[in-house]
Design a protein around this motif. Structure first.
Motif, PDB file in Angstrom:
ATOM      1  N   PHE A   1     -35.279 -61.398 -26.957  1.00  8.79           N
ATOM      2  CA  PHE A   1     -36.478 -60.727 -26.472  1.00  8.79           C
ATOM      3  C   PHE A   1     -37.192 -59.992 -27.604  1.00  8.79           C
ATOM      4  O   PHE A   1     -38.409 -60.107 -27.761  1.00  8.79           O
ATOM      5  CB  PHE A   1     -36.127 -59.746 -25.354  1.00  8.79           C
ATOM      6  CG  PHE A   1     -37.301 -58.972 -24.854  1.00  8.79           C
ATOM      7  CD1 PHE A   1     -38.246 -59.564 -24.040  1.00  8.79           C
ATOM      8  CD2 PHE A   1     -37.472 -57.642 -25.213  1.00  8.79           C
ATOM      9  CE1 PHE A   1     -39.341 -58.859 -23.584  1.00  8.79           C
ATOM     10  CE2 PHE A   1     -38.568 -56.933 -24.765  1.00  8.79           C
ATOM     11  CZ  PHE A   1     -39.497 -57.536 -23.947  1.00  8.79           C
ATOM     12  N   VAL A   2     -36.434 -59.248 -28.397  1.00  8.64           N
ATOM     13  CA  VAL A   2     -37.037 -58.497 -29.506  1.00  8.64           C
ATOM     14  C   VAL A   2     -37.665 -59.449 -30.521  1.00  8.64           C
ATOM     15  O   VAL A   2     -38.766 -59.204 -31.032  1.00  8.64           O
ATOM     16  CB  VAL A   2     -35.988 -57.577 -30.167  1.00  8.64           C
ATOM     17  CG1 VAL A   2     -36.496 -56.981 -31.459  1.00  8.64           C
ATOM     18  CG2 VAL A   2     -35.581 -56.473 -29.195  1.00  8.64           C
ATOM     19  N   THR A   3     -37.002 -60.558 -30.807  1.00 10.89           N
ATOM     20  CA  THR A   3     -37.549 -61.537 -31.737  1.00 10.89           C
ATOM     21  C   THR A   3     -38.827 -62.158 -31.202  1.00 10.89           C
ATOM     22  O   THR A   3     -39.805 -62.346 -31.944  1.00 10.89           O
ATOM     23  CB  THR A   3     -36.507 -62.632 -32.020  1.00 10.89           C
ATOM     24  OG1 THR A   3     -35.326 -62.017 -32.510  1.00 10.89           O
ATOM     25  CG2 THR A   3     -37.013 -63.629 -33.021  1.00 10.89           C
ATOM     26  N   CYS A   4     -38.863 -62.464 -29.927  1.00  9.78           N
ATOM     27  CA  CYS A   4     -40.065 -63.030 -29.311  1.00  9.78           C
ATOM     28  C   CYS A   4     -41.224 -62.047 -29.392  1.00  9.78           C
ATOM     29  O   CYS A   4     -42.349 -62.423 -29.736  1.00  9.78           O
ATOM     30  CB  CYS A   4     -39.777 -63.409 -27.863  1.00  9.78           C
ATOM     31  SG  CYS A   4     -41.195 -64.105 -27.007  1.00  9.78           S
ATOM     32  N   VAL A   5     -40.976 -60.783 -29.077  1.00  8.19           N
ATOM     33  CA  VAL A   5     -42.028 -59.760 -29.162  1.00  8.19           C
ATOM     34  C   VAL A   5     -42.515 -59.619 -30.606  1.00  8.19           C
ATOM     35  O   VAL A   5     -43.725 -59.530 -30.861  1.00  8.19           O
ATOM     36  CB  VAL A   5     -41.528 -58.409 -28.609  1.00  8.19           C
ATOM     37  CG1 VAL A   5     -42.482 -57.292 -28.934  1.00  8.19           C
ATOM     38  CG2 VAL A   5     -41.312 -58.501 -27.107  1.00  8.19           C
ATOM     39  N   ALA A   6     -41.592 -59.643 -31.562  1.00  5.61           N
ATOM     40  CA  ALA A   6     -41.974 -59.532 -32.976  1.00  5.61           C
ATOM     41  C   ALA A   6     -42.833 -60.717 -33.406  1.00  5.61           C
ATOM     42  O   ALA A   6     -43.805 -60.546 -34.171  1.00  5.61           O
ATOM     43  CB  ALA A   6     -40.730 -59.427 -33.852  1.00  5.61           C
ATOM     44  N   MET A   7     -42.520 -61.916 -32.936  1.00  8.23           N
ATOM     45  CA  MET A   7     -43.324 -63.086 -33.292  1.00  8.23           C
ATOM     46  C   MET A   7     -44.725 -62.995 -32.699  1.00  8.23           C
ATOM     47  O   MET A   7     -45.708 -63.350 -33.361  1.00  8.23           O
ATOM     48  CB  MET A   7     -42.633 -64.371 -32.831  1.00  8.23           C
ATOM     49  CG  MET A   7     -41.436 -64.727 -33.654  1.00  8.23           C
ATOM     50  SD  MET A   7     -40.753 -66.367 -33.379  1.00  8.23           S
ATOM     51  CE  MET A   7     -40.706 -66.534 -31.638  1.00  8.23           C
ATOM     52  N   VAL A   8     -44.848 -62.527 -31.464  1.00 11.95           N
ATOM     53  CA  VAL A   8     -46.171 -62.389 -30.849  1.00 11.95           C
ATOM     54  C   VAL A   8     -46.990 -61.334 -31.580  1.00 11.95           C
ATOM     55  O   VAL A   8     -48.165 -61.552 -31.894  1.00 11.95           O
ATOM     56  CB  VAL A   8     -46.030 -62.051 -29.346  1.00 11.95           C
ATOM     57  CG1 VAL A   8     -47.376 -61.647 -28.756  1.00 11.95           C
ATOM     58  CG2 VAL A   8     -45.448 -63.228 -28.590  1.00 11.95           C
ATOM     59  N   VAL A   9     -46.381 -60.189 -31.879  1.00 14.62           N
ATOM     60  CA  VAL A   9     -47.096 -59.131 -32.604  1.00 14.62           C
ATOM     61  C   VAL A   9     -47.470 -59.617 -34.000  1.00 14.62           C
ATOM     62  O   VAL A   9     -48.594 -59.385 -34.472  1.00 14.62           O
ATOM     63  CB  VAL A   9     -46.236 -57.846 -32.665  1.00 14.62           C
ATOM     64  CG1 VAL A   9     -46.837 -56.832 -33.618  1.00 14.62           C
ATOM     65  CG2 VAL A   9     -46.096 -57.245 -31.273  1.00 14.62           C
ATOM     66  N   GLY A  10     -46.573 -60.329 -34.670  1.00 10.28           N
ATOM     67  CA  GLY A  10     -46.865 -60.868 -35.989  1.00 10.28           C
ATOM     68  C   GLY A  10     -47.998 -61.880 -35.955  1.00 10.28           C
ATOM     69  O   GLY A  10     -48.861 -61.901 -36.842  1.00 10.28           O
ATOM     70  N   ALA A  11     -48.029 -62.728 -34.930  1.00  9.90           N
ATOM     71  CA  ALA A  11     -49.101 -63.706 -34.802  1.00  9.90           C
ATOM     72  C   ALA A  11     -50.439 -63.021 -34.542  1.00  9.90           C
ATOM     73  O   ALA A  11     -51.470 -63.438 -35.081  1.00  9.90           O
ATOM     74  CB  ALA A  11     -48.783 -64.690 -33.674  1.00  9.90           C
ATOM     75  N   LYS A  12     -50.434 -61.986 -33.721  1.00 13.39           N
ATOM     76  CA  LYS A  12     -51.675 -61.235 -33.478  1.00 13.39           C
ATOM     77  C   LYS A  12     -52.163 -60.575 -34.762  1.00 13.39           C
ATOM     78  O   LYS A  12     -53.359 -60.592 -35.064  1.00 13.39           O
ATOM     79  CB  LYS A  12     -51.451 -60.163 -32.400  1.00 13.39           C
ATOM     80  CG  LYS A  12     -51.236 -60.703 -31.032  1.00 13.39           C
ATOM     81  CD  LYS A  12     -52.527 -61.198 -30.470  1.00 13.39           C
ATOM     82  CE  LYS A  12     -52.340 -61.592 -29.016  1.00 13.39           C
ATOM     83  NZ  LYS A  12     -53.569 -62.079 -28.432  1.00 13.39           N
ATOM     84  N   PHE A  13     -51.257 -59.985 -35.528  1.00 16.61           N
ATOM     85  CA  PHE A  13     -51.618 -59.345 -36.786  1.00 16.61           C
ATOM     86  C   PHE A  13     -52.155 -60.371 -37.787  1.00 16.61           C
ATOM     87  O   PHE A  13     -53.159 -60.132 -38.456  1.00 16.61           O
ATOM     88  CB  PHE A  13     -50.409 -58.606 -37.362  1.00 16.61           C
ATOM     89  CG  PHE A  13     -50.676 -57.934 -38.672  1.00 16.61           C
ATOM     90  CD1 PHE A  13     -51.484 -56.811 -38.733  1.00 16.61           C
ATOM     91  CD2 PHE A  13     -50.132 -58.430 -39.837  1.00 16.61           C
ATOM     92  CE1 PHE A  13     -51.739 -56.191 -39.932  1.00 16.61           C
ATOM     93  CE2 PHE A  13     -50.384 -57.813 -41.053  1.00 16.61           C
ATOM     94  CZ  PHE A  13     -51.194 -56.689 -41.099  1.00 16.61           C
ATOM     95  N   LEU A  14     -51.485 -61.517 -37.874  1.00 19.87           N
ATOM     96  CA  LEU A  14     -51.930 -62.572 -38.770  1.00 19.87           C
ATOM     97  C   LEU A  14     -53.302 -63.105 -38.351  1.00 19.87           C
ATOM     98  O   LEU A  14     -54.162 -63.369 -39.199  1.00 19.87           O
ATOM     99  CB  LEU A  14     -50.908 -63.704 -38.789  1.00 19.87           C
ATOM    100  CG  LEU A  14     -51.082 -64.787 -39.830  1.00 19.87           C
ATOM    101  CD1 LEU A  14     -51.010 -64.196 -41.228  1.00 19.87           C
ATOM    102  CD2 LEU A  14     -50.028 -65.850 -39.651  1.00 19.87           C
TER     103      LEU A  14
END
Length: 87
Positions: free
Chosen positions: A61-74
């Motif tokens: 779950f934490v990894t999935c949230v980090a990937m979504v936040v990272g994609a939004k930032f990118l």
């Protein structure tokens, strides 16, 4: 003219509200079963923390949230104006 579905029964089965709800419930049930299975089948952790109860579920779950936040930032960094190629 495109044929826009007017009610829920004309939509594809994967985008119907009832199907989405069933998929969420089914996914939560499967996740609960995997965490419950860890109670009866202990995991041999290699680093200490990865042997904790429900660690794989929390880590996923934490990894999935980090990937979504990272994609939004990118996306925020890489986005360009709509007329970027018009010169």
């Amino acid at each position: 003219m495109t044929n826009i579905p007017q009610n829920d029964h004309e939509k594809h089965w994967l985008v119907r509200a009832a199907t989405i709800r069933k998929l969420w419930i089914g996914g939560g049930f499967v996740l609960g079963l995997t965490v419950l299975a860890q109670v009866f089948i202990p995991i041999q952790g290699k680093f200490g923390i990865d042997g904790w109860l429900a660690f794989p579920a929390i880590y996923g779950f934490v990894t999935c949230v980090a990937m979504v936040v990272g994609a939004k930032f990118l996306g925020f960094i890489l986005k360009r104006k709509e007329d970027y190629y018009d010169e």
